[in-house]
Design a protein around this motif. Structure first.
Motif, short mmCIF file in Angstrom:
data_model
loop_
_atom_site.label_atom_id
_atom_site.label_comp_id
_atom_site.label_asym_id
_atom_site.label_seq_id
_atom_site.Cartn_x
_atom_site.Cartn_y
_atom_site.Cartn_z
N ILE A 74 0.99 -1.15 0.08
CA ILE A 74 0.16 0.05 -0.02
C ILE A 74 0.89 1.21 0.06
CG2 ILE A 74 -1.79 1.29 1.22
CD1 ILE A 74 -2.89 -1.40 2.14
N THR A 75 0.77 2.16 -0.90
CA THR A 75 1.26 3.54 -1.13
C THR A 75 0.50 4.55 -0.63
OG1 THR A 75 2.79 2.41 -2.91
CG2 THR A 75 2.67 5.01 -2.74
N ARG A 76 1.20 5.41 -0.01
CA ARG A 76 0.29 6.65 0.43
C ARG A 76 1.05 7.98 -0.14
NH1 ARG A 76 -3.04 6.11 5.01
NH2 ARG A 76 -2.71 8.32 5.26
N PRO A 77 0.64 8.23 -1.46
CA PRO A 77 1.04 9.15 -2.14
C PRO A 77 1.11 10.69 -1.49
CG PRO A 77 -0.11 8.04 -3.59
CD PRO A 77 -0.34 7.56 -2.12
N THR A 78 2.19 11.30 -1.74
CA THR A 78 2.04 12.91 -0.93
C THR A 78 2.41 14.00 -1.99
OG1 THR A 78 4.36 12.75 -0.35
CG2 THR A 78 2.62 11.97 1.32
N ALA A 79 2.26 15.29 -1.58
CA ALA A 79 2.56 16.41 -2.60
C ALA A 79 1.69 16.25 -4.01
CB ALA A 79 4.04 16.45 -2.71
N ARG A 80 0.53 16.01 -3.77
CA ARG A 80 -0.38 15.95 -5.04
C ARG A 80 -0.98 17.19 -5.34
NH1 ARG A 80 -1.00 10.58 -5.86
NH2 ARG A 80 -0.92 11.17 -7.72
N ASP A 81 -1.29 17.53 -6.69
CA ASP A 81 -1.65 18.80 -7.18
C ASP A 81 -3.36 18.46 -7.42
OD1 ASP A 81 -1.64 17.20 -9.25
OD2 ASP A 81 -0.53 18.67 -10.47
N ALA A 82 -4.16 17.80 -6.82
CA ALA A 82 -5.33 17.45 -7.25
C ALA A 82 -6.32 18.70 -6.57
CB ALA A 82 -6.03 16.12 -6.65
N ALA A 83 -7.33 18.86 -7.43
CA ALA A 83 -8.04 20.07 -6.79
C ALA A 83 -9.14 19.54 -5.82
CB ALA A 83 -8.74 20.76 -8.01
N ASN A 84 -9.37 18.31 -6.01
CA ASN A 84 -10.65 17.84 -5.28
C ASN A 84 -10.22 16.25 -5.07
OD1 ASN A 84 -11.71 16.62 -7.70
ND2 ASN A 84 -12.34 18.59 -8.06
N PRO A 85 -11.03 15.55 -3.96
CA PRO A 85 -11.01 14.10 -3.68
C PRO A 85 -11.15 13.30 -5.09
CG PRO A 85 -12.22 15.20 -2.16
CD PRO A 85 -12.28 16.21 -3.15
N ALA A 86 -12.09 13.77 -6.17
CA ALA A 86 -12.27 13.05 -7.23
C ALA A 86 -11.11 12.93 -8.10
CB ALA A 86 -13.39 13.72 -8.17
N GLU A 87 -10.37 14.19 -8.12
CA GLU A 87 -9.02 14.22 -8.91
C GLU A 87 -7.92 13.30 -8.07
OE1 GLU A 87 -7.45 17.69 -10.21
OE2 GLU A 87 -8.98 18.42 -11.40
N LEU A 88 -8.01 13.52 -7.21
CA LEU A 88 -6.97 12.55 -6.19
C LEU A 88 -7.26 11.30 -6.39
CD1 LEU A 88 -4.72 12.73 -4.13
CD2 LEU A 88 -6.46 12.78 -2.28
N PHE A 89 -8.58 10.71 -6.24
CA PHE A 89 -8.79 9.47 -6.72
C PHE A 89 -8.21 8.93 -8.06
CE2 PHE A 89 -11.64 6.15 -8.63
CZ PHE A 89 -11.49 5.05 -7.82
N ARG A 90 -8.54 9.67 -9.26
CA ARG A 90 -8.07 9.50 -10.50
C ARG A 90 -6.55 9.37 -10.66
NH1 ARG A 90 -10.57 12.98 -15.01
NH2 ARG A 90 -9.23 14.57 -14.29
N GLN A 91 -5.69 10.15 -9.76
CA GLN A 91 -4.21 10.01 -9.64
C GLN A 91 -3.91 8.87 -8.97
OE1 GLN A 91 -2.90 13.82 -8.01
NE2 GLN A 91 -3.63 14.96 -9.77
#
Length: 376
Positions: free
Chosen positions: A273-290
């Motif tokens: 399990i990886t916990r990515p950090t420093a993402r540039d997502a504008a909302n949780p939906a973009e974060l999920f897609r990334q």
């Protein structure tokens, strides 16, 4: 498939290669890929003319951004274009009469040449990435093949500002969506098609490659690798911009259809399990897609490379399409997704070397190892 004659054709500035250049041509190498610019290399043998200069004058003929294309045919009357490129570099080596002098012309596709020259701000108001990609490809008379994505932001009153070159803008959008962005000539017209879509792993196979299959063998030097710990799940927490509530964005499995019996992510216990950090997502939906993009890429932990007898295979092996492999054992036979193909062409031979990947181990039992085009 019976052995069939093959020939190649080089076009310089939309016209056939002149006879003096064709006589001096020693070999051609074309590297086609879905994750980087395609490269074309032409090798020439130079001679001294009556005034002591090198002939033919490669540097004078192959000027920067001059269009160059290569087509091949195996038993077919119409050659199929491998690559459309633009001259970027000319290399010359050797100086002695005994060793001779050679010149190498390096041409790259439009994403590394004419689409990567001008950098200026460009607004794209109220447009999604697929539409932006179509507009950019259209500037260069490239027919686009985009796949729209489900919106994660409100499209109205949203302006995407382009600050990089056209090619870099396309790469950045493709990376954020886990898309492939590449150019590939149309097999009929020979004109470039701009691909901007997810990996087409679920399409029907483009052919059958056989390892150690007697007279049907058309695949040599087949090498496979399996990184058992590469596949991983991901989980991150994003904040809803409207409510301020933290929302988890877990991606536990690949959404790409498994290409074998056992998906790679399910073979590892316990699963990473990886916990990515420093993402540039504008909302949780973009974060999920990334996060999902990370899982999809990591699950393709089986890799392969091989050398195809192009004459026996009878046609061009294309990156961006699946291919079936048989004779490599139960674990490694089955569907593979071709990501890169290198062609080596001379007057005496034509070989194709490829790289491929898959996200599962073993045969599913649904594979049909029949190549309809192989009977032509």
């Amino acid at each position: 498939m019976p052995f069939t004659p093959a020939f190649f054709q080089v076009r310089l500035g939309f016209a056939p290669l002149p006879a003096p250049l064709l006589r001096a041509l020693e070999g051609i190498e074309a590297e086609c890929s879905v994750d980087r610019a395609s490269i074309l290399r032409l090798r020439f043998r130079l001679k001294r003319n009556f005034i002591g200069d090198l002939d033919p004058p490669i540097t004078d003929i192959f000027r920067p951004n001059l269009p160059v294309s290569v087509a091949v045919a195996a038993g077919l009357p119409i050659p199929e274009v491998l690559l459309n490129g633009y001259v970027r570099e000319v290399r010359q080596s050797g100086a002695g009469a005994r060793e001779g002098t050679t010149a190498e012309v390096v041409a790259l596709d439009a994403t590394a040449t004419i689409m990567n020259l001008i950098q200026q701000p460009m607004p794209h108001p109220n447009l999604d990435p697929a539409t932006i990609a179509s507009i950019i490809f259209g500037r260069y008379a490239i027919r686009p093949f985009p796949v729209p994505t489900a919106p994660t932001r409100t499209v109205l009153d949203t302006t995407t500002m382009q600050r990089a070159t056209d090619a870099r803008m396309l790469r950045e959008m493709a990376r954020a969506l886990s898309y492939e962005c590449y150019l590939q000539p149309d097999p009929v017209t020979g004109l470039d098609i701009g691909h901007f879509h997810p990996p087409m792993t679920s399409l029907p196979q483009q052919g059958v490659l056989s390892v150690d299959f007697g007279t049907a063998t058309n695949l040599h030097d087949f090498t496979t690798g399996y990184d058992g710990l590469a596949a991983t799940s991901t989980i991150s927490v994003g904040v809803d911009p409207s409510t301020g509530v933290p929302l988890p964005a877990p991606a536990m499995a690949s959404v790409q259809p498994p290409e074998g019996l056992e998906p790679t992510l399910f073979r590892t216990i316990p699963p990473p399990i990886t916990r990515p950090t420093a993402r540039d997502a504008a909302n949780p939906a973009e974060l999920f897609r990334q996060n999902q993009a990370i899982v999809d890429r990591s699950s393709r932990s089986l890799t392969a490379s091989g050398r195809v007898d192009a004459i026996k295979y009878g046609r061009v092996l294309r990156p961006g399409l699946p291919v079936l492999v048989r004779g490599a054992g139960r674990a490694m036979s089955g569907k593979w997704y071709v990501s890169a193909v290198s062609h080596s062409i001379s007057t005496a031979a034509w070989t194709q070397s490829f790289q491929a990947s898959r996200n599962a181990v073993g045969l599913t039992g649904t594979e049909i190892f029949v190549d309809p085009l192989g009977m032509v």
